[in-house]
Design a protein around this motif. Structure first.
Motif, PDB file in Angstrom:
ATOM      1  N   LYS A   5      -2.073  -0.719   9.709  1.00 38.24           N
ATOM      2  CA  LYS A   5      -3.289  -0.052   9.232  1.00 38.24           C
ATOM      3  C   LYS A   5      -3.011   0.730   7.947  1.00 38.24           C
ATOM      4  CE  LYS A   5      -5.702   0.467  13.652  1.00 38.24           C
ATOM      5  NZ  LYS A   5      -6.285   1.424  14.628  1.00 38.24           N
ATOM      6  N   LEU A   6      -1.827   1.344   7.875  1.00 41.39           N
ATOM      7  CA  LEU A   6      -1.470   2.108   6.680  1.00 41.39           C
ATOM      8  C   LEU A   6      -1.323   1.183   5.475  1.00 41.39           C
ATOM      9  CD1 LEU A   6      -0.661   4.673   5.204  1.00 41.39           C
ATOM     10  CD2 LEU A   6       1.666   4.372   6.071  1.00 41.39           C
ATOM     11  N   GLN A   7      -0.628   0.072   5.646  1.00 39.05           N
ATOM     12  CA  GLN A   7      -0.458  -0.836   4.514  1.00 39.05           C
ATOM     13  C   GLN A   7      -1.792  -1.447   4.096  1.00 39.05           C
ATOM     14  OE1 GLN A   7       2.435  -3.680   5.963  1.00 39.05           O
ATOM     15  NE2 GLN A   7       0.873  -5.087   6.779  1.00 39.05           N
ATOM     16  N   ARG A   8      -2.681  -1.690   5.065  1.00 42.51           N
ATOM     17  CA  ARG A   8      -4.001  -2.206   4.719  1.00 42.51           C
ATOM     18  C   ARG A   8      -4.802  -1.167   3.944  1.00 42.51           C
ATOM     19  NH1 ARG A   8      -6.602  -6.050   2.862  1.00 42.51           N
ATOM     20  NH2 ARG A   8      -5.638  -7.452   4.380  1.00 42.51           N
ATOM     21  N   ALA A   9      -4.694   0.103   4.319  1.00 38.52           N
ATOM     22  CA  ALA A   9      -5.400   1.166   3.596  1.00 38.52           C
ATOM     23  C   ALA A   9      -4.910   1.251   2.144  1.00 38.52           C
ATOM     24  CB  ALA A   9      -5.195   2.499   4.309  1.00 38.52           C
ATOM     25  N   ILE A  10      -3.594   1.135   1.955  1.00 37.12           N
ATOM     26  CA  ILE A  10      -3.041   1.177   0.591  1.00 37.12           C
ATOM     27  C   ILE A  10      -3.524  -0.009  -0.227  1.00 37.12           C
ATOM     28  CG2 ILE A  10      -0.905   1.050  -0.759  1.00 37.12           C
ATOM     29  CD1 ILE A  10       0.465   2.597   1.513  1.00 37.12           C
ATOM     30  N   VAL A  11      -3.489  -1.194   0.373  1.00 32.52           N
ATOM     31  CA  VAL A  11      -3.925  -2.399  -0.339  1.00 32.52           C
ATOM     32  C   VAL A  11      -5.412  -2.313  -0.673  1.00 32.52           C
ATOM     33  CG1 VAL A  11      -4.299  -4.883  -0.102  1.00 32.52           C
ATOM     34  CG2 VAL A  11      -2.121  -3.877   0.592  1.00 32.52           C
ATOM     35  N   ASN A  12      -6.220  -1.811   0.252  1.00 33.04           N
ATOM     36  CA  ASN A  12      -7.649  -1.662  -0.032  1.00 33.04           C
ATOM     37  C   ASN A  12      -7.885  -0.729  -1.221  1.00 33.04           C
ATOM     38  OD1 ASN A  12      -8.306  -3.360   2.064  1.00 33.04           O
ATOM     39  ND2 ASN A  12      -8.845  -1.726   3.503  1.00 33.04           N
ATOM     40  N   GLY A  13      -7.118   0.369  -1.245  1.00 36.32           N
ATOM     41  CA  GLY A  13      -7.244   1.291  -2.364  1.00 36.32           C
ATOM     42  C   GLY A  13      -6.863   0.638  -3.677  1.00 36.32           C
ATOM     43  N   LEU A  14      -5.832  -0.218  -3.665  1.00 39.06           N
ATOM     44  CA  LEU A  14      -5.415  -0.925  -4.878  1.00 39.06           C
ATOM     45  C   LEU A  14      -6.452  -1.955  -5.309  1.00 39.06           C
ATOM     46  CD1 LEU A  14      -1.655  -1.511  -3.959  1.00 39.06           C
ATOM     47  CD2 LEU A  14      -2.524   0.073  -5.694  1.00 39.06           C
ATOM     48  N   VAL A  59      -6.186   6.131   1.831  1.00 35.00           N
ATOM     49  CA  VAL A  59      -5.226   6.482   2.879  1.00 35.00           C
ATOM     50  C   VAL A  59      -5.723   7.685   3.684  1.00 35.00           C
ATOM     51  CG1 VAL A  59      -2.913   7.440   3.284  1.00 35.00           C
ATOM     52  CG2 VAL A  59      -3.218   5.477   1.760  1.00 35.00           C
ATOM     53  N   LYS A  60      -6.215   8.693   2.997  1.00 37.70           N
ATOM     54  CA  LYS A  60      -6.739   9.874   3.689  1.00 37.70           C
ATOM     55  C   LYS A  60      -7.993   9.539   4.487  1.00 37.70           C
ATOM     56  CE  LYS A  60      -4.878  13.185   0.340  1.00 37.70           C
ATOM     57  NZ  LYS A  60      -5.199  14.183  -0.726  1.00 37.70           N
ATOM     58  N   LYS A  61      -8.804   8.632   3.962  1.00 33.89           N
ATOM     59  CA  LYS A  61     -10.030   8.230   4.662  1.00 33.89           C
ATOM     60  C   LYS A  61      -9.702   7.564   6.000  1.00 33.89           C
ATOM     61  CE  LYS A  61     -13.134   6.291   2.106  1.00 33.89           C
ATOM     62  NZ  LYS A  61     -13.857   5.250   1.321  1.00 33.89           N
ATOM     63  N   GLN A  62      -8.560   6.846   6.046  1.00 29.89           N
ATOM     64  CA  GLN A  62      -8.159   6.167   7.276  1.00 29.89           C
ATOM     65  C   GLN A  62      -7.362   7.070   8.224  1.00 29.89           C
ATOM     66  OE1 GLN A  62      -9.245   3.166   8.110  1.00 29.89           O
ATOM     67  NE2 GLN A  62     -10.360   3.070   6.145  1.00 29.89           N
ATOM     68  N   CYS A  82       3.385   7.678   0.980  1.00 27.77           N
ATOM     69  CA  CYS A  82       2.518   7.860   2.158  1.00 27.77           C
ATOM     70  C   CYS A  82       3.330   7.914   3.450  1.00 27.77           C
ATOM     71  CB  CYS A  82       1.496   6.737   2.229  1.00 27.77           C
ATOM     72  SG  CYS A  82       0.459   6.596   0.763  1.00 27.77           S
ATOM     73  N   GLY A  83       4.579   8.330   3.363  1.00 27.80           N
ATOM     74  CA  GLY A  83       5.427   8.456   4.545  1.00 27.80           C
ATOM     75  C   GLY A  83       6.088   7.145   4.902  1.00 27.80           C
TER      76      GLY A  83
END
Length: 222
Positions: A5-14, A59-62, A82-83
């Protein structure tokens, strides 16, 4: 924490800011500090900064946290920590030079990406359709043809003007030569007339002087 989920959030932001060449690597076996390295490219300082901001926001939104962001001063290479996952947002020349794929890339992670968002956009944020591309190509070809025709017309006009100028110069030269010849002929004629008149005058005045000479001789004899 769900790393997927974290990697998906980063990719979505990109993807939201049209990042290019997004790749994801599993780094669990290489470092105990993070599990994923995500690398993406931005074409300018402005875009890399916008990409970093978008990643933080998504990332913060997720529900995840952003530990730190580094490199925003110049925007050539921005790291968003992002940790469990670290995003490296780089300009193409910097990315090619440091080649992070060689360091972290032995275990790539497959993730479905939106290709329309990751490809470079040549004409702004909206992707061009094939029909628009064909129309643009036709317009470009027509413009090139018009420019070529204009150049040819201009060259032809220039050549014609040059020929006319050369012909005019030759005509002027011929006229000047004719004037010079005419003037010379007139001068010669005038000189000849003057010489002839002078000779006639001399001839007329010569007999008048001879009787005077005879009278003088008679007087001397007497």
């Amino acid at each position: 924490m769900d790393i997927r989920k974290l990697q998906r959030a980063i990719v979505n932001g990109l993807e939201d800011v049209k990042a290019q060449d997004i790749v994801i690597f599993n780094t669990e076996h290489l470092s105990p500090l993070f599990e994923r390295v995500i690398v993406a490219s931005g074409t300018s300082n402005r875009q890399t900064k916008a990409l970093a901001a978008s990643v933080r926001e998504e990332v913060k939104k997720q529900g995840f946290s952003v530990i730190s962001t580094e490199g925003e001063d110049n925007g050539e290479w921005i790291i968003v920590d992002c940790g469990a996952a670290v995003a490296h947002i780089m300009q193409p020349a910097i990315r090619q030079y440091y080649n992070l794929e060689e360091i972290w890339g032995d275990k790539p992670v497959r993730l479905k990406l939106s290709q329309t968002k990751t490809r470079p956009q040549a004409r702004g944020p909206e992707a061009s359709t094939p029909a628009k591309s064909a129309t643009s190509a036709k317009k470009t070809t027509a413009t090139a043809q018009k420019a070529t025709a204009t150049k040819k017309t201009t060259a032809a006009k220039t050549t014609t003007a040059a020929k006319k100028t050369t012909a005019a110069k030759k005509t002027i030269a011929v006229k000047k030569a004719a004037v010079v010849k005419s003037t010379t002929a007139v001068k010669k004629t005038a000189a000849a007339k003057t010489t002839g008149a002078a000779k006639k005058t001399a001839a007329k005045s010569a007999p008048a002087k001879r009787p005077a000479a005879k009278k003088a001789a008679s007087r001397s004899k007497a």
